[in-house]
Each structure stands twice: as structure tokens, then as C-alpha cells.
Design an enzyme around this catalytic site. Structure first.
Site, PDB file in Angstrom:
ATOM      1  N   ASP A  14      45.596  35.686  40.639  1.00  0.00           N
ATOM      2  CA  ASP A  14      44.166  35.587  40.351  1.00  0.00           C
ATOM      3  C   ASP A  14      43.560  36.988  40.307  1.00  0.00           C
ATOM      4  O   ASP A  14      44.111  37.937  40.869  1.00  0.00           O
ATOM      5  CB  ASP A  14      43.451  34.729  41.395  1.00  0.00           C
ATOM      6  CG  ASP A  14      43.523  35.313  42.798  1.00  0.00           C
ATOM      7  OD1 ASP A  14      44.619  35.731  43.211  1.00  0.00           O
ATOM      8  OD2 ASP A  14      42.477  35.357  43.483  1.00  0.00           O
ATOM      9  N   GLU A  18      43.735  34.934  46.274  1.00  0.00           N
ATOM     10  CA  GLU A  18      43.591  36.087  47.166  1.00  0.00           C
ATOM     11  C   GLU A  18      42.241  36.769  46.981  1.00  0.00           C
ATOM     12  O   GLU A  18      41.619  37.211  47.948  1.00  0.00           O
ATOM     13  CB  GLU A  18      44.725  37.083  46.910  1.00  0.00           C
ATOM     14  CG  GLU A  18      44.872  38.164  47.991  1.00  0.00           C
ATOM     15  CD  GLU A  18      43.952  39.361  47.763  1.00  0.00           C
ATOM     16  OE1 GLU A  18      43.723  40.119  48.719  1.00  0.00           O
ATOM     17  OE2 GLU A  18      43.446  39.534  46.629  1.00  0.00           O
TER      18      GLU A  18
END
Length: 461
Positions: A91, A153
Site C-alpha cells: 500500500d 502499513e
């Protein structure tokens, strides 16, 4: 002298890794933005496909309810060899405004040996570092490998604990390599041995039932946005030190940074002061840092002559190693509540996840192997460094598997502009990072019973 077999295999794997990195960064996997949820799932599927092509024995896209998709893949360990968990995340951060970029943020563009794109350094380069290493070993690494690529994250890893509990046995390992940090220069490798923690809150200040005319009522009646601004101003003292009581403030023996270079790397405007006290490493790694990340209020172009009834802001607090995230969030909440003026109503609630600060004792066989391997690949000795950012996975995994050695590496450098406009990756450093990790796995394989204690490494001319 010809290159060693590992070096030659890495060199052969790099062009394909570069091409696949470009394909990955074209996917806008901004999990924090609900409109990109499908893109994040598409990114996870793409990583899973790459893991299969790299010879994984089994691959799965995993998630818990409400969480982002992660990728979990395995390469079985040869008899007697340790198992190494390779971590990165797929991500990425929002762009910060596509129009601000020199080239489109999700169209990878090379300029002067750097690849520019959102996620090019943080952290799809980490993803492709691991996959390039596995390709270099032709899908048969000399150690067992578990590849774990997280999908949230950048949102604080809110469901990571649940993932670790659910997949505890599948994630068990002897060594973990986290490719989500940086190096002080493109030719100087680092092991990150301390990280700050993180807590986020949202504060909402309310003063009126509804907007009212600022001319008719202004004077005896205040407005919520001004009250919020006064509250936020209390986060720092006049020197810029965080003024929230009860937080840990540490010290650092690291050499002082060159201030001119630091200012240039950051992009600090001429005449703007650095804030806080102590050396730059202390302020960056060992002290708390507070920042206002966003405010909900009318845009200037949309504003009118009314007193605002309510306003809210997102506040981020980075925590020094040795602090406790829950206690720090309570201290921040108490501080904000105590500094709201004029009897205004206030609501403070947690926002996103938390990350515990973490420090590592970088001693033992795995760290010695890392120093040998990275020094060879980069041509310079490894330095130990701190990082001001937070990687929730590290503390979570260390608590879950206390016997595993944790190596925090990365392929970013100060010019990479993590989270910023024109994020980029130095492609030469990317190649050195892949070689370093491949040599590390070979060296770790040498520690198993019956194998040599080190792997001979030819020095390339």
C-alpha cells in the site's frame, strides 16, 4: 575477476525486477482512501502472481474482516536451514496532489538514474527487492523463506495483530528482514536499530449549535476554529519542543548531521528555523514529535462571515524509543482537553492505529551476516541508524516471535522523499539492495549444521 554466482544471478534478475516494479507502481494502492480499495486488492493480486512466478510453494491473499489484503507465500527450507521472513508493504500514501508532481505520480518516470512514482521507494521497491532475490535463486533459495507483504502499513496496520494471531504458525521464523527503511546515502548501507512509535487522535471543538453572523455576535461569542487553533498551538513550546507532559525524551550518541545538507534534503525554505532542542539525530529519532495533519474547516474560497460552530483536526504524535503508546495517547488526550479555551466542548478520540516505539540490540550471527553482506554489496561498511518514522510490524512481530532476529533494511535514501511530492528510487541503490539481501540469505544458509560458517564471496572488479 568474474562476478560471484550470486552477483551474476542478481544482475540477470534486475531488468525484470525493474519492469515489474514499474507495473506495481502503476496501481494506486492507497488503502487509506476507500475509493482505492479495489486498487489495493488488485495490487495484492499482482504481488501474489509475482510470488507464484518466483517459485513459491504456496501463495495466498489474506485479510481479516475490515482489513487490507496482504500476501503470504512460502519457499520451504532445505534440511537444517533457517527460515527467513521477508517483509514489505504494497500500500502507498496519497499523492498529496497530482498536479504538484513533476511527472504523474502513478506513471513511473526515470530521470537521472532515479525512478519517480508514488511507491517507487516506499515500499514497492521493498516488495520487488524480495522478489528479485527469490528470482536470482531461481525459486530455490538456500534458506526457507516466508514472504509477507502487508497492505495497510501506511494506515498504521490496524488489523496486523489479528493477522499475526490467525497466521501465527505460518509466519514463524528465525530471522526477519524488513525492507521498509532507508540508507544515509545511496552507497552507504544502514541497519535501522531504533524507530519511533506513533499515536493519532482527532480532536473536535464545539461552541455553537449553528453558524451565526460574525458581525452581529462576534466579540462576546467566540468561534470553534479559533478555539481549536489555540488548543493546537499548545502542543509546542516557544522553541518547538513538544510540550505534552509525561512523554519520553531520549538522547543519541549519533554524529550530528550537516545542517545545510539536512535542510536541502528536507526542502526547508530559506530563513525557516529548525525546531526543538538537541542534535538533529536526537530530534529526529529519540524525541517525540507532534504535527497537525489536517483540519476540517471551510476552504478560504468557500468561507463566509460566520462564526463556526465546530471544527476538528487530526493530530499525530511520534514517540521516542522507551515510551508506551497507550500511555502517550492518554497524555496527548489529557493535554488537548486541558488546553481548550473558553469552556468550549471538546471530544478527543483515537484515529487510525498505533505503533509502539522499538529499539534493537543488533548483536548476534544474523546481524554479523547482514554486516558482511551489505558491506560487500554497497562497498562501504554498514552504519547503525535510527528512523523517525514508525513501522508497527516490527514491535508486533518481536512480541509475537521473541526469538527471531529483526533486521531493518531498505532501499530509500534522503532524496527519496517518502510520503512527499516526487517520491523516487535510486536505481543503482536498488540493485545494491537486491545483491545485499541475496548475499545475506546465502550467508545465513552457511550457518546450518554441516555447512561452512560463511559463503565465499568474490570481490568484483
Amino acid at each position: 575477476m568474474p562476478p560471484s554466482p550470486v552477483t551474476a544471478a542478481v544482475q540477470a534478475a534486475l531488468p525484470g525486477a525493474r519492469a515489474d516494479l514499474e507495473r506495481l507502481v502503476r496501481i494506486p494502492s492507497i488503502w487509506a482512501d476507500p475509493s482505492h480499495a479495489d486498487d489495493t486488492r488488485r495490487s495484492a493480486d499482482a504481488v501474489a502472481d509475482l510470488a507464484r512466478a518466483a517459485g513459491a510453494a504456496d501463495v495466498g491473499v489474506i485479510a481479516v474482516e475490515g482489513g487490507a489484503p496482504a500476501v503470504l507465500a512460502h519457499w520451504p527450507a532445505p534440511e537444517g536451514a533457517p527460515t527467513v521472513l521477508l517483509y514489505a508493504h504494497h500500500d502507498v500514501q496519497p499523492t498529496g496532489g497530482d498536479d504538484e508532481w513533476t511527472s504523474p505520480p502513478f506513471e513511473p518516470t526515470e530521470r537521472d538514474g532515479r525512478l519517480y512514482a508514488r511507491g517507487a521507494a516506499d515500499d514497492k521497491a521493498g516488495v520487488m527487492t524480495h522478489l528479485a532475490v527469490l528470482r536470482a535463486f531461481d525459486g530455490r533459495p538456500p534458506v526457507g523463506v516466508t514472504l509477507f507483504i502487508e497492505g495497510e502499513e501506511e494506515s498504521g496496520s490496524p488489523t496486523l495483530s489479528a493477522l499475526l494471531r490467525e497466521h501465527h504458525d505460518a509466519l514463524a521464523c528465525d530471522v526477519i528482514v524488513i525492507a521498509d527503511a532507508g540508507n544515509p546515502a545511496i552507497d552507504v548501507p544502514a541497519l535501522t536499530t531504533s524507530l519511533r512509535g506513533l499515536v493519532d487522535v482527532v480532536i473536535e471543538v464545539s461552541m455553537l449549535e449553528r453558524p451565526v453572523h460574525s458581525g452581529v455576535y462576534g466579540g462576546p461569542v467566540g468561534d470553534a476554529l479559533t478555539a481549536l487553533c489555540r488548543t493546537l498551538a499548545s502542543l509546542h513550546d516557544d522553541d518547538g519542543e513538544v510540550a505534552v507532559p509525561g512523554l519520553v525524551h531520549g538522547r543519541s550518541d549519533a554524529p550530528e548531521f550537516d545542517e545545510a545538507t539536512f535542510r536541502s534534503d528536507v526542502g526547508l525554505l530559506e530563513g525557516v528555523d529548525l525546531i526543538g532542542c538537541g542534535t538533529i539525530p536526537e530530534r529526529s529519532w529519540n524525541k517525540p514529535a507532534a504535527a497537525v495533519l489536517g483540519i476540517d474547516a471551510p476552504r478560504v474560497d468557500d468561507s463566509s462571515n460566520v462564526l463556526l460552530p465546530r471544527a476538528r483536526a487530526a493530530v499525530s504524535l511520534r514517540l521516542a524509543p522507551g515510551d508506551d503508546a497507550a500511555k502517550a495517547r492518554d497524555a496527548l488526550t489529557e493535554h488537548l482537553r486541558a488546553h481548550v479555551p473558553w469552556g468550549a466542548r471538546v471530544d478527543v478520540r483515537p484515529h487510525h492505529g498505533t505503533a509502539e516505539p522499538f529499539s534493537i540490540d543488533a548483536t548476534g550471527a544474523a546481524y554479523d551476516a547482514a554486516r558482511r553482506s551489505f558491506a560487500h554489496a554497497f562497498g562501504n561498511d554498514v552504519v547503525e541508524t535510527g528512523i523517525g518514522g514508525s513501522i508497527p510490524f516490527i514491535a508486533e512481530f518481536a512480541r509475537t516471535f521473541p526469538g527471531a532476529a529483526v533486521l531493518v533494511t531498505g532501499v530509500g535514501d534522503p532524496a527519496s522523499r517518502w510520503h512527499g511530492i516526487d517520491e523516487s528510487l535510486d536505481l543503482g541503490m536498488f540493485g545494491r539492495g537486491v545483491l545485499a539481501e541475496a548475499l545475506l540469505l546465502a550467508d545465513l544458509a552457511g550457518s546450518r549444521p554441516g555447512a561452512p560458517t560463511t559463503i565465499p564471496i568474490a570481490v568484483d572488479d
